[in-house]
Design an enzyme around this catalytic site. Structure first.
Site: not given
Ligand code: APR
Length: 314
Positions: A177, A122, A120
């Site tokens: 993302h 970044n 998860v």
């Protein structure tokens, strides 16, 4: 799966919200939280454990005192990392978080050698790639949470435009993302009705832009990034894996020829089940989408080059 144990490394806003969501659904037998910052995992574990009194199913929520206590998990969720601060470049952030991910992942390999990892932290796609390289595990066991969240943000924007169809809308977002993500509102349905019968080109453009800025819009209001959306999206993926439900979700996965790319992680629809990524779904992309996908993959590859330059892939 009888023991359904989920470890969450990084019990900050997103990690703890994922734990709360799982606890309220009664998905797991046990959830163990770990955080490097003293007291965070302990305090949140107690709070969530007390909330389970009113949950439909009991789950045991505990805090680990050390990484070694996060052991024998079926799934490990990694949210550990630091947010970007004013004077940091993207490259600075990438290197700092890669160091954290490296040490956390080495512990996962040691203490939960059979787990499936949901990453998860970044920059998501690049950290997911790093986890592949650090573990050397089969690629189905490492899956990045991105499309599940970006897709829910797109579905929200479609609902806001139409004023109906909440929970009945597809959630297809592929690519990275980040700023080059590719929301595909024109590919999905509301109920069984194609959105192309419901929305104009101009409206699709607005939905795409708003989806891309979905995270930033929350930061603008809150001064911090969102956590309910990410937490629930993580829980959705955990549920699909633990229940072996073979649910289609866009996730960041290591490509090996799919969509024309190899040795890079990127968001594409996959089937999630008991083995993690059961299959990568191969959609036919139009020319424009293929071009956007190329830009998106190249932006991830730039991040991977920084990882390589700093010795994270050896
Ligand atoms: N081991 C365990 N936990 C760690 C470590 C480590 N080595 N390093 C940092 N942490 C913890 C921090 O102490 C913090 O509690 O990770 C947690 C991160 O939580 P938050 O700062 O609240 O960040 P959050 O909003 O939860 O986001 C987590 O998810 O969406 C991404 O960009 C986001 O990378 C970020 C991650």
């Amino acid at each position: 799966m009888i023991n359904r144990k989920v470890g969450i490394i990084g019990a900050g806003a997103v990690g703890a919200t994922a734990a709360y969501s799982l606890a309220m659904m009664g998905t797991c037998k046990e959830i163990v939280l770990f955080d490097i910052a003293e007291g965070i995992a302990q305090g949140k574990a107690i709070d969530i454990a007390q909330a389970t009194h009113y949950a439909p199913q009991p789950s045991i929520i505990t805090a680990a005192e050390s990484p070694a206590d996060v052991k024998d998990c079926d799934i490990i969720v990694i949210t550990a990392g630091v947010p970007r601060k004013g004077n940091m470049t993207r490259e600075d952030l990438l290197v700092i978080n890669a160091k954290i991910i490296k040490s956390v992942t080495q512990d996962v390999v040691k203490y939960s050698p059979n787990a499936i990892i949901i990453s998860v932290s970044n920059p998501l796609d690049v950290m997911t790639y790093a986890i592949h390289k650090i573990t050397g595990w089969e690629r189905n066991r490492i899956v990045g949470m991105a499309g599940a969240l970006d897709g829910s943000r797109m579905a929200y924007q479609i609902y806001k435009k139409l004023g109906y169809g909440a929970g009945q809308t597809g959630a297809l977002v592929i690519g990275d993302h980040g700023q080059n993500m590719i929301p595909l509102p024109q590919k999905v349905h509301v109920g069984d009705v194609p959105t192309t019968d419901l929305l104009s080109d101009e409206e699709f453009q607005e939905i795409i832009e708003r989806t891309k800025n979905g995270g930033a819009e929350i930061v603008k209001h809150l001064g911090t990034s969102g956590y309910y959306g990410p937490g629930r999206a993580i829980a959705h993926m955990v549920e699909a894996i633990l229940n072996d439900s073979r649910t289609v979700v866009s996730c960041s996965v290591l490509l090996d020829g799919e969509y024309g790319y190899s040795n890079v992680t990127a968001g594409v629809p996959v089937i999630l089940g008991k083995n993690g990524v059961e299959e990568i779904v191969q959609m036919t992309l139009g020319t424009k989408t293929r071009e956007k996908f190329k830009v998106s993959v190249e932006s991830i590859q730039e991040g991977i080059e920084i990882l390589e330059k700093n010795g994270f892939c050896n």
